[in-house]
Design a protein around this motif. Structure first.
Motif: not given
Length: 363
Positions: A179-186, A204-208
């Protein structure tokens, strides 16, 4: 295409309701273990050395080890939730879910999501640093010291867990959830190592990284600009009063290099961008689930990022599931649609039973 909340299964509704009722109590740190079974004895290896006296036993099925590694400066916790049958069924092997916390969080944040304590799988929560961003940093000589977080997790923690616990060590029985920073990580880890993970979930990831707002969020953590994030609740559990910052200030180029799209200066950002079609294509054969609210200054942008990823996966012909719960009213009484565990705990209560079903279907 969004998944309508009204289509969720009855079992999931029950789990979400239970999470909503218990999340407030679970936000507090777990009580000290008052006795009972000792945790499994784990053997050092894969570059990880356990710190003597660094094991914390929270309950018979919940413990934390502390390790050091040349890949990441300092001491780092790995929290492990075992299924209740782990001890009583010594011949059984189990699927594993890796949970990646947000920034400036730590592995103990997982206690705020009761669904992660599953009797169907082992859950492993490695430290990701206050601003590690689940990446091998460009700069290794900052005030943070060595910062090869991706190597630590993928080449050390995963094989260490498989060597020490009774896991089913294949991608069909291994998930990465963050989630969040970890959402990017996942999502990034799923793309970087599709051979390891058959299931990916980003909340709620920073994925873009094509979005200036997402790049700005990374820069805010590097420069330790905490005010705006704390004001809307950070990715640490709400109600704990914790928003202590992202650690020492480092260069704005420390993690992914220059964020500015001039003369290809941002080449690392583009190379690791989870929303880039060339990276999304690596998720063929991976179960991908995205969750987001859309009701505060952070999740407004994570919602845009999630929709971008969903649209691009659809274009690539890759199946995925997006749950955009908006203001949270249809998700759970604890959820306001914002960037907090009041939403993430019930979202995980929706996801974990589905993950269990996928593991079961894999045999």
């Amino acid at each position: 295409m969004r998944t309508p909340p009204t289509t969720w299964r009855a079992r999931t509704r029950t789990a979400v309701a239970a999470a909503a009722l218990t999340v407030t109590a679970m936000l507090a740190a777990p009580p000290a273990h008052a006795g009972g079974a000792a945790p499994p004895v784990l053997t050092d290896g894969f570059g990880l050395t356990q710190v003597a006296g660094g094991t914390e036993v929270h309950s018979d099925d919940d413990f934390t080890i502390t390790v050091t590694t040349p890949q990441v400066a300092g001491k780092h916790k790995i929290r492990i939730f075992l299924p209740s049958g782990y001890r009583t069924e010594p011949g059984k092997r189990w699927p594993v879910a890796y949970f990646l916390h947000g920034g400036p969080g730590n592995p103990d944040d997982a206690a705020a999501a009761p669904a992660l304590r599953s009797d169907s799988m082992i859950t492993v929560v490695p430290d990701g640093g206050r601003k590690g961003w689940y990446a091998d940093w460009l700069m290794q000589n900052t005030a943070e010291g060595a910062a090869n977080w991706e190597t630590f997790h993928l080449k050390q923690v995963v094989p260490f867990i498989d060597a020490n616990l009774r896991t089913i060590a294949d991608k069909r029985h291994r998930a990465v959830v963050g989630l969040s920073m970890g959402g990017f990580g996942a999502l990034h880890y799923g793309e970087a190592r599709p051979d390891l993970f058959g299931h990916v979930a980003s909340l709620s990831g920073g994925i873009d990284f094509g979005m200036a707002e997402v790049r700005a969020a990374v820069l805010a953590t590097e420069l330790n600009i905490t005010g705006a994030w704390c004001a809307v609740s950070t990715s640490t559990p709400s109600g704990t009063g914790r928003c202590t910052g992202y650690g020492p200030t480092v260069d704005s180029d420390a993690i992914f290099g220059s964020p500015y799209p001039v003369l290809n200066a941002d080449r690392i950002w583009k190379a690791v961008d989870p929303a880039a079609p060339v990276n999304l294509a690596k998720l063929a054969g991976t179960d991908v689930t995205l969750y987001t609210g859309d009701n505060d200054v952070i999740d407004h942008f994570t919602a845009i990022a999630a929709r971008n990823v969903k649209t691009r996966m659809d274009t690539l012909g890759l199946p995925s599931r997006l749950v955009d719960y908006g203001d949270g009213s249809a998700l759970a009484p604890t959820c306001d649609g914002g960037h907090n565990y009041g939403c993430w705990a019930p979202a995980l209560a929706d996801y974990v039973p589905r993950l269990q079903d996928s593991f079961d279907a894999a045999g």
